[in-house]
Design a protein around this motif. Sequence first.
Motif, short mmCIF file in Angstrom:
data_model
loop_
_atom_site.label_atom_id
_atom_site.label_comp_id
_atom_site.label_asym_id
_atom_site.label_seq_id
_atom_site.Cartn_x
_atom_site.Cartn_y
_atom_site.Cartn_z
N GLY A 172 54.05 9.03 26.57
CA GLY A 172 54.50 9.39 25.23
C GLY A 172 53.61 8.83 24.14
N PRO A 173 53.98 9.01 22.87
CA PRO A 173 55.25 9.59 22.42
C PRO A 173 55.32 11.09 22.71
CG PRO A 173 53.80 9.21 20.55
CD PRO A 173 53.11 8.60 21.74
N PHE A 174 56.56 11.58 22.81
CA PHE A 174 56.77 12.95 23.24
C PHE A 174 57.13 13.86 22.07
CE2 PHE A 174 57.71 10.13 26.80
CZ PHE A 174 56.82 10.62 27.75
N THR A 175 56.66 13.50 20.89
CA THR A 175 56.88 14.33 19.70
C THR A 175 55.89 15.49 19.64
OG1 THR A 175 55.45 12.83 18.45
CG2 THR A 175 57.83 12.42 18.38
N ASP A 176 54.91 15.48 20.54
CA ASP A 176 53.92 16.55 20.62
C ASP A 176 53.69 16.87 22.09
OD1 ASP A 176 52.15 18.46 19.93
OD2 ASP A 176 50.72 17.14 18.92
N ASP A 219 52.61 23.41 51.52
CA ASP A 219 53.07 22.94 50.21
C ASP A 219 53.02 21.43 50.12
OD1 ASP A 219 55.73 21.76 51.04
OD2 ASP A 219 56.08 23.85 51.62
N SER A 220 52.90 20.97 48.88
CA SER A 220 52.93 19.53 48.55
C SER A 220 53.79 19.37 47.33
CB SER A 220 51.52 19.00 48.29
OG SER A 220 50.69 19.16 49.42
N LYS A 221 54.59 18.29 47.31
CA LYS A 221 55.52 18.06 46.19
C LYS A 221 55.11 16.82 45.41
CE LYS A 221 59.54 20.24 48.35
NZ LYS A 221 58.86 20.73 49.55
N LEU A 222 55.30 16.90 44.08
CA LEU A 222 55.02 15.77 43.19
C LEU A 222 56.21 15.58 42.26
CD1 LEU A 222 52.18 17.73 43.26
CD2 LEU A 222 51.28 15.61 42.28
N ARG A 223 56.53 14.35 41.98
CA ARG A 223 57.58 14.06 41.00
C ARG A 223 56.94 13.74 39.65
NH1 ARG A 223 57.36 9.54 44.34
NH2 ARG A 223 56.74 7.60 43.28
N CYS A 224 57.76 13.84 38.61
CA CYS A 224 57.28 13.58 37.24
C CYS A 224 57.85 12.26 36.74
CB CYS A 224 57.69 14.71 36.30
SG CYS A 224 57.02 16.31 36.77
N THR A 225 57.02 11.49 36.05
CA THR A 225 57.46 10.24 35.43
C THR A 225 57.03 10.24 33.98
OG1 THR A 225 55.43 9.08 36.11
CG2 THR A 225 57.32 8.95 37.60
N PHE A 226 57.94 9.71 33.12
CA PHE A 226 57.67 9.62 31.69
C PHE A 226 57.49 8.15 31.32
CE2 PHE A 226 60.60 13.52 31.34
CZ PHE A 226 59.57 14.34 31.79
N GLU A 227 56.50 7.86 30.50
CA GLU A 227 56.22 6.50 30.07
C GLU A 227 55.99 6.48 28.58
OE1 GLU A 227 52.81 5.22 32.20
OE2 GLU A 227 53.85 4.96 34.11
N MET A 228 56.52 5.43 27.94
CA MET A 228 56.23 5.20 26.53
C MET A 228 55.22 4.07 26.41
SD MET A 228 57.74 7.27 24.48
CE MET A 228 57.78 6.43 22.90
N PRO A 229 54.26 4.17 25.49
CA PRO A 229 53.27 3.09 25.34
C PRO A 229 53.93 1.80 24.90
CG PRO A 229 53.11 4.67 23.54
CD PRO A 229 54.05 5.26 24.53
N LEU A 230 53.52 0.69 25.50
CA LEU A 230 54.05 -0.61 25.14
C LEU A 230 53.47 -1.07 23.81
CD1 LEU A 230 53.80 -2.34 28.63
CD2 LEU A 230 55.80 -1.25 27.62
N GLU A 231 54.17 -2.04 23.17
CA GLU A 231 53.68 -2.56 21.90
C GLU A 231 52.32 -3.20 22.06
OE1 GLU A 231 54.91 -2.17 18.96
OE2 GLU A 231 56.59 -1.00 19.72
N ASN A 232 52.11 -3.89 23.20
CA ASN A 232 50.81 -4.53 23.44
C ASN A 232 49.70 -3.48 23.51
OD1 ASN A 232 52.05 -7.01 23.56
ND2 ASN A 232 52.23 -7.02 25.80
#
Length: 244
Positions: free
Chosen positions: A20-24, A116-129
């Motif tokens: 993220g951020p996921f505003t775009d 076939d091959s399967k992949l999962r999705c992960t969402f991450e927000m940038p840390l303050e550091n």
Amino acid sequence: MARTEQVLVLEPQQELRFRGPFTDVVTATLKLTNPTDRNVCFKVKTTAPRRYCVRPNSGIIDAGTSINVSVMLQPFEYDPNEKSKHKFMVQSILAPRDMTDMEGVWKEAKPEELMDSKLRCTFEMPLENDKTHESESDKTVSPSTSVKTEHSALPKSASASLDDGEVKKIMEECRQLQMEVQRLREENKQIREDDGLRKRKVATSPSNTMARSAMMKDEGLSTRVLALCLLFFVIGAIIGKLVL
């Protein structure tokens, strides 16, 4: 009957990370490599088709080549407490050597031919550091930018010094021309003095006096015209050099 093992090499192999951020729109890249000596048809599917845009979502990967697939996550309101349940599947099949219709290949494919091959999705927000580090990186770039600015200014300084040299040369030529004009004035003055002496020594008639006066006026006018021409030439040369 068991399905054929996936021949494509996926990178990443297990999950697509969206930062993220996921505003775009956030894009993750999936690289598909075909290490075989056969062309391979592929399709990319997802459990949340309204949330993602995949380009290309299907196609053919030639033998021994790779392709990058862009997976674009659409903007949404991110909730850190909500775990992503979105998944992707890369489906593939060996392309027939005499293939003419890719859609026909998928329709006629037998279940045991599909891979076939399967992949999962992960969402991450940038840390303050991470944000602080990015800000420091931006500040670090500033000195290099100023250095580039200084280097880019160098050619301008060099050209300015060359212009100064040209101006000095023109001024020297102007000074020499002024000296030439002064010399001509002195010669004109000497000629007039000589004419005055001759007039005092030789008795002249009214007609001779008028002719002599006209001659002196013509000589004086010629000298002034010559001097003005030289000055105009000097001024024009200076203006031309400065404009260039």
